[in-house]
Design a protein around this motif. Structure first.
Motif, PDB file in Angstrom:
ATOM      1  N   THR A 584       0.859  -1.189   0.000  1.00 18.40           N
ATOM      2  CA  THR A 584       0.000   0.000   0.000  1.00 18.40           C
ATOM      3  C   THR A 584       0.890   1.233   0.000  1.00 18.40           C
ATOM      4  OG1 THR A 584      -0.067  -0.145   2.420  1.00 18.40           O
ATOM      5  CG2 THR A 584      -2.015  -0.944   1.246  1.00 18.40           C
ATOM      6  N   THR A 585       0.470   2.265  -0.699  1.00 16.88           N
ATOM      7  CA  THR A 585       1.106   3.575  -0.582  1.00 16.88           C
ATOM      8  C   THR A 585      -0.006   4.581  -0.321  1.00 16.88           C
ATOM      9  OG1 THR A 585       2.899   2.987  -2.071  1.00 16.88           O
ATOM     10  CG2 THR A 585       2.477   5.337  -1.762  1.00 16.88           C
ATOM     11  N   HIS A 586       0.015   5.126   0.872  1.00 15.87           N
ATOM     12  CA  HIS A 586      -1.033   6.078   1.249  1.00 15.87           C
ATOM     13  C   HIS A 586      -0.563   7.513   1.054  1.00 15.87           C
ATOM     14  CE1 HIS A 586      -3.203   2.783   3.441  1.00 15.87           C
ATOM     15  NE2 HIS A 586      -4.233   3.529   3.106  1.00 15.87           N
ATOM     16  N   MET A 587      -1.502   8.420   0.916  1.00 14.63           N
ATOM     17  CA  MET A 587      -1.209   9.842   1.045  1.00 14.63           C
ATOM     18  C   MET A 587      -1.299  10.139   2.547  1.00 14.63           C
ATOM     19  SD  MET A 587      -1.123  10.448  -2.156  1.00 14.63           S
ATOM     20  CE  MET A 587      -1.552  12.020  -2.881  1.00 14.63           C
ATOM     21  N   TYR A 588      -0.488  11.081   3.027  1.00 13.07           N
ATOM     22  CA  TYR A 588      -0.489  11.325   4.476  1.00 13.07           C
ATOM     23  C   TYR A 588      -1.895  11.615   5.005  1.00 13.07           C
ATOM     24  CZ  TYR A 588       4.575  11.254   4.614  1.00 13.07           C
ATOM     25  OH  TYR A 588       5.880  10.845   4.549  1.00 13.07           O
ATOM     26  N   GLU A 589      -2.654  12.398   4.241  1.00 13.92           N
ATOM     27  CA  GLU A 589      -3.971  12.796   4.782  1.00 13.92           C
ATOM     28  C   GLU A 589      -4.947  11.624   4.850  1.00 13.92           C
ATOM     29  OE1 GLU A 589      -2.385  14.107   2.272  1.00 13.92           O
ATOM     30  OE2 GLU A 589      -3.602  14.117   0.450  1.00 13.92           O
ATOM     31  N   GLU A 590      -4.575  10.511   4.188  1.00 11.80           N
ATOM     32  CA  GLU A 590      -5.466   9.343   4.258  1.00 11.80           C
ATOM     33  C   GLU A 590      -5.383   8.612   5.593  1.00 11.80           C
ATOM     34  OE1 GLU A 590      -5.519   8.154  -0.489  1.00 11.80           O
ATOM     35  OE2 GLU A 590      -4.282   7.019   0.909  1.00 11.80           O
ATOM     36  N   VAL A 591      -4.451   9.049   6.447  1.00 10.24           N
ATOM     37  CA  VAL A 591      -4.306   8.359   7.726  1.00 10.24           C
ATOM     38  C   VAL A 591      -5.633   8.323   8.490  1.00 10.24           C
ATOM     39  CG1 VAL A 591      -3.610  10.298   9.211  1.00 10.24           C
ATOM     40  CG2 VAL A 591      -2.646   8.039   9.593  1.00 10.24           C
ATOM     41  N   TRP A 592      -6.439   9.341   8.287  1.00  8.85           N
ATOM     42  CA  TRP A 592      -7.720   9.414   9.029  1.00  8.85           C
ATOM     43  C   TRP A 592      -8.651   8.277   8.635  1.00  8.85           C
ATOM     44  CZ3 TRP A 592      -6.450  12.203  12.810  1.00  8.85           C
ATOM     45  CH2 TRP A 592      -5.492  13.215  12.619  1.00  8.85           C
ATOM     46  N   SER A 593      -8.492   7.781   7.401  1.00  8.07           N
ATOM     47  CA  SER A 593      -9.365   6.686   6.974  1.00  8.07           C
ATOM     48  C   SER A 593      -9.006   5.387   7.688  1.00  8.07           C
ATOM     49  CB  SER A 593      -9.255   6.487   5.458  1.00  8.07           C
ATOM     50  OG  SER A 593      -7.986   5.913   5.147  1.00  8.07           O
ATOM     51  N   LEU A 594      -7.814   5.335   8.316  1.00  3.71           N
ATOM     52  CA  LEU A 594      -7.396   4.114   9.015  1.00  3.71           C
ATOM     53  C   LEU A 594      -7.894   4.068  10.459  1.00  3.71           C
ATOM     54  CD1 LEU A 594      -3.718   4.020   7.662  1.00  3.71           C
ATOM     55  CD2 LEU A 594      -5.621   2.598   6.903  1.00  3.71           C
TER      56      LEU A 594
END
Ligand SMILES: Nc1nc2c(c(=O)[nH]1)N[C@H]1C(S)=C(S)[C@@H](COP(=O)(O)OP(=O)(O)OC[C@H]3O[C@@H](n4cnc5c(=O)[nH]c(N)nc54)[C@H](O)[C@@H]3O)O[C@H]1N2
Ligand SMILES: Nc1nc2c(c(=O)[nH]1)N[C@H]1C(S)=C(S)[C@@H](COP(=O)(O)OP(=O)(O)OC[C@H]3O[C@@H](n4cnc5c(=O)[nH]c(N)nc54)[C@H](O)[C@@H]3O)O[C@H]1N2
Ligand code: SF4
Ligand SMILES: [Mo]
Length: 770
Positions: A584-594
């Motif tokens: 997986t490669t996330h965008m930093y702001e996607e952390v909230w989806s985790l």
């Protein structure tokens, strides 16, 4: 004629699992080098990896199933006999006392989790969900906190050390123990860059602390006071990130209220840190653009463990050091390594089950209690609790009390010596393996590695052991029933997927045995002998469903591959890559989806812990008089690696696992460097060679983790090497919520040895290292 080849695999000596290449000569590992193609470690290695041959090939490997006789000695038996007898004894236990009378202990070590899926499935099918393992000797307090903050105990924080400008290390020694990839390179880069800073909280001036811009040499066990004082100082200065707190968190008001009651001066004194240093620490935090906090056993196995984990997370959140480049993050999972079990109890000991795990500290009591649901059978795989769980004598008593104890290991361990049956596993270089220690963000990786040397004769890989057992237990359908699925897998993945779904729909009872079904059907179609990885297929499909965009980025796939095929593409990437693959490669702001909470916010207020914080009494921070020293029982050193090595020759230094002691304390004792000393706690007594070391505080001692194994000398006698440190630890010295041991805080006293005993120790050491 000798044959030579470099083969790609991974290091199994710590949970970073760096990619390596090994030179195989005549079926043996001869040399080790870093694998530059590994996308995570990129060729990095530490000093230990070169010694892997000592793990793979040694005199104490098991080569046949063993059965304990009435006289206590072991006899070799063949696999069919072993499987049949064990299956019938397991069955008898379950019939008499139910599946919950059995527990799994272990299920995977630093380099091997492939067997875990199978043994879990087998135990569940027998009706047991009890699991003890090392994670609940260190991390379950953290998981409990994460469950409250993030909404699931599987939400786990990662560190973007690579990009931080302030690395804040608390109770960890990454120079020696790693804990994040390429640790020594990262620390060197921080040291060389004047714009990047390092703070270390550790009572000892460790190798890492030596490199720090600020080292806070906290009084052992007083971290909660120090962290509380730092948080209160930040609050007094209003140096908190209000915008972050308002946007991403709830409960700040309650936290603020509790923190503002902290008497900073008194707590700084309790921690033995001058106020000026706390102010300097706050200055550095305020000046940082991106802080990453890295913690480990120093606080997780220290006094107030669960509270420490909470304070650590508050430091991250109050400063807004989360979800940005260079800060802490959550990470994705291919397959979570632990579970989410809020509000569950294990009745026989009234213990909270956190992340699906029971704490090893409760293991003796779980067996020795007279509760009707006590444990009567334990299945031990990849763990050596007789050396690694607190209070060796109680653990051994519990192991001896069991009606059935089976150990699956590569070597004849101290635990195996007490088992009814010992099953010889192929080593991690003789079979397909992977680990679920994949904690990276924004890009996370997974590495499936096939065997690189032939299996030692007489051994079997775990998936094979558990498949045979499950068949003998009547849990698995016959091989002929599965043949159509196997054929479908050889035709195509879509054909297999359709056939597998139809099979499961018709046989819902087979679902818990999915790992076995996939191993026997999809497994044979996988490349390079990676059948053991077949259960990851389901995990890959689920991962692609949860985070399709992150998987697409990692695989560098565009829209040409529809979402429905993404899971298969991910699975193929993993099983086809010999150096590991990005998953997986996330965008930093996607952390909230985790985050698990439906509002995707961090819920800061945990009333139980805020109450604990307010109850802390700075007066109780020192050692009792009859045991005046505080021992860190189980330090990571240059040459220890849990219980993975047994041959003493693997170590390049510290052969006896020295007791580190401040020179002033040594002088008071009237001892000299290198002398053998008795170390006594409430739980037991051991003898260790002492070494003057002014990196430890006065009153503090350190003994290494990872010693105390017995090993046959050349003339066949078994001798024990170095301190069996858990003889000294007391299972009641533990965290009130998580039951995790306070191993870094063991009160002991020291005594000089009578001449004769010292001479005997010296002679023993000489013979072991001959
Ligand atoms: N060489 C080597 N590396 C390893 C391992 C190994 O066996 N050998 N094991 C691996 C495993 S399983 C793990 S979990 C990690 C553990 O990795 P670490 O936690 O980093 O290693 P430790 O040396 O156990 O403990 C860390 C530090 O805690 C400090 N400490 C002791 N008491 C206190 C205290 O009261 N407060 C604070 N703040 N610090 C304290 C010690 O001085 C020590 O420097 O290492 C992994 N890496
Ligand atoms: N006092 C004290 N106690 C501690 C600690 C401490 O700091 N102080 N640290 C704790 C921590 S953090 C940890 S992680 C634990 C570790 O303790 P354990 O959970 O006991 O794990 P390991 O020491 O890694 O032991 C691994 C076992 O797996 C076996 N093994 C190796 N390869 C294979 C394989 O392929 N298959 C099978 N079936 N077996 C294999 C090895 O021979 C060894 O017996 O110790 C804990 N105990
Ligand atoms: S950091 Fe860990 S995995 Fe990497 S080489 Fe060292 S011991 Fe092995
Ligand atoms: Mo560990």
């Amino acid at each position: 004629m000798s044959s030579q080849a470099w083969r790609k695999t991974a290091c199994n000596l710590c949970y970073i699992n760096c990619g390596i290449e090994v030179m195989v000569e005549d079926g043996r590992i001869a040399k080790v080098r870093g694998d530059r193609d590994n996308p995570k470690s990129q060729g990095y290695l530490c000093n230990k990896a070169g010694r892997i041959p000592f793990y793979a090939h040694h005199r104490d490997r098991l080569t046949a199933p063993l059965r304990r006789r009435a006289d206590g000695e072991f006899e070799a038996i063949d696999w069919d006999t072993a499987i049949a007898e064990i299956a019938s004894r397991l069955r008898a236990l379950v019939d008499r006392h139910g599946g919950k009378s059995i527990a799994l202990y272990g299920g995977g070590g630093q380099g091997n989790h492939a067997g875990g899926a199978y043994v879990h499935a087998m135990l569940r099918a027998l009706g047991s969900r009890h699991v003890f393992n090392a994670l609940s000797q260190e991390k379950t307090g953290d998981f409990w906190v994460n469950g409250h903050l993030f909404g699931s105990q599987t939400c786990h924080t990662a560190e973007d050390v690579h990009h931080c400008d302030l690395l804040f290390v608390i109770g960890a020694n990454p120079w020696v123990a790693h804990g994040f990839p390429n640790a020594r390179d990262q620390l060197n880069q921080i040291r060389k860059d004047p714009a990047r800073k390092l703070i270390v909280i550790d009572p000892r001036r460790t190798e890492t602390a030596e490199m720090a811009d600020l080292h806070l040499a906290v009084r052992p066990g007083a971290d909660a006071f120090l962290l509380g004082a730092i948080l209160a100082t930040l609050l007094r200065r209003d140096a908190v990130d209000h915008e972050f707190l308002a946007q991403h968190t709830t409960g700040f008001a309650e936290v603020k209220e509790a923190l503002s009651r902290i008497p900073v001066e008194a707590w700084a004194r309790a921690a033995d840190i001058p106020l000026g240093e706390i102010e300097r620490c706050a200055d550095m935090i305020v000046a940082a653009e991106a802080m990453t906090v890295r913690v480990e056993l120093g606080i997780q196995q220290g006094v107030n463990s669960t509270l420490n984990s909470y304070l650590e997370k508050l430091l991250i959140m109050l400063t807004g050091s989360f979800g940005r480049k260079g800060t802490n993050q959550l990470h994705s999972w291919l397959q979570p390594l632990w579970g989410n079990t809020p509000n569950q109890k294990f009745a026989p000991t009234d213990t909270e089950v956190i992340a699906g795990l029971l704490p090893p500290n409760m293991f003796p009591q779980a067996v020795l209690t007279d509760h009707p649901d006590r444990l009567r059978g334990v299945w031990i795989d990849s763990s050596n609790p007789a050396n690694t769980a607190a209070n060796t004598s109680e653990v051994e008593r519990a192991l001896r009390t069991l009606e059935l104890c089976v150990v699956v290991d590569v070597a004849m361990t101290e635990t195996a010596r007490l088992a009814h049956y010992v099953l010889p596993a192929s080593s991690q270089y003789e079979k397909c393996e992977f680990t679920l220690f994949n904690f990276e963000f924004p890009t996370n990786y997974f590495h499936v590695r096939p065997g690189v040397v032939p299996p030692l004769q007489g051994t079997l890989p775990e998936p094979e052991i558990y498949t045979r057992l499950s068949r003998a237990l009547g849990l698995l359908p016959g091989d002929n029933v599965l043949a159509p699925l196997r054929e479908a897998a050889l035709r195509s993945r879509p054909a297999f997927a359709a056939a597998f779904r139809a099979f499961v729909a018709e046989n819902p009872a087979a679902v818990p045995l999915g790992a076995f079904l996939l191993y026997s059907t999809l497994g044979p179609s996988l490349p390079d002998g990676t059948a053991a990885a077949a259960p990851l297929w389901g995990a890959a499909l689920a991962c692609a469903k949860r985070a399709p965009e992150a998987v697409r980025r990692a695989l560098r796939l565009g829209d040409e591959v529809p979402d429905a095929q993404l899971g298969d593409a991910l699975f193929d990437a993993i099983v086809n890559s010999r150096s590991g693959a990005a998953i997986t490669t996330h965008m930093y702001e996607e952390v909230w989806s985790l985050i698990g909470h439906p509002d995707h916010k961090v819920h800061l207020a945990i009333p139980t812990l805020l109450e604990w914080l307010n109850r802390l009494d700075p007066a109780v921070a020192s050692a009792p008089n009859d045991y005046p020293f505080i021992l860190a029982a189980g330090q990571r050193r240059m040459f220890n690696a849990n219980q993975i090595f047994r041959d003493p020759a693997w170590r390049r230094d510290d052969p006896d696992g020295a007791l580190l002691i401040n020179a002033k304390d040594m002088a008071c004792l009237g001892a000299s460097d290198g002398e053998w000393i008795a170390v006594t706690s409430r739980a037991g007594r051991i003898v260790a060679r002492c070494k003057a070391d002014d990196s430890v505080r006065e009153g503090q001692l350190a003994l290494p983790h990872g010693y105390g194994q017995s090993y046959p000398t050349r003339d066949g006698e078994r001798l024990s090497n170095g301190p069996r440190v858990n003889v000294l630890t007391d299972s009641r010295n533990c965290d009130p919520i998580a039951g995790t041991p306070y191993h870094k805080h063991v009160a002991v006293r020291l005594e000089k040895l009578p001449m004769a005993e010292a001479a005997a120790c010296e002679e023993l050491s000489r013979r072991i290292h001959q």
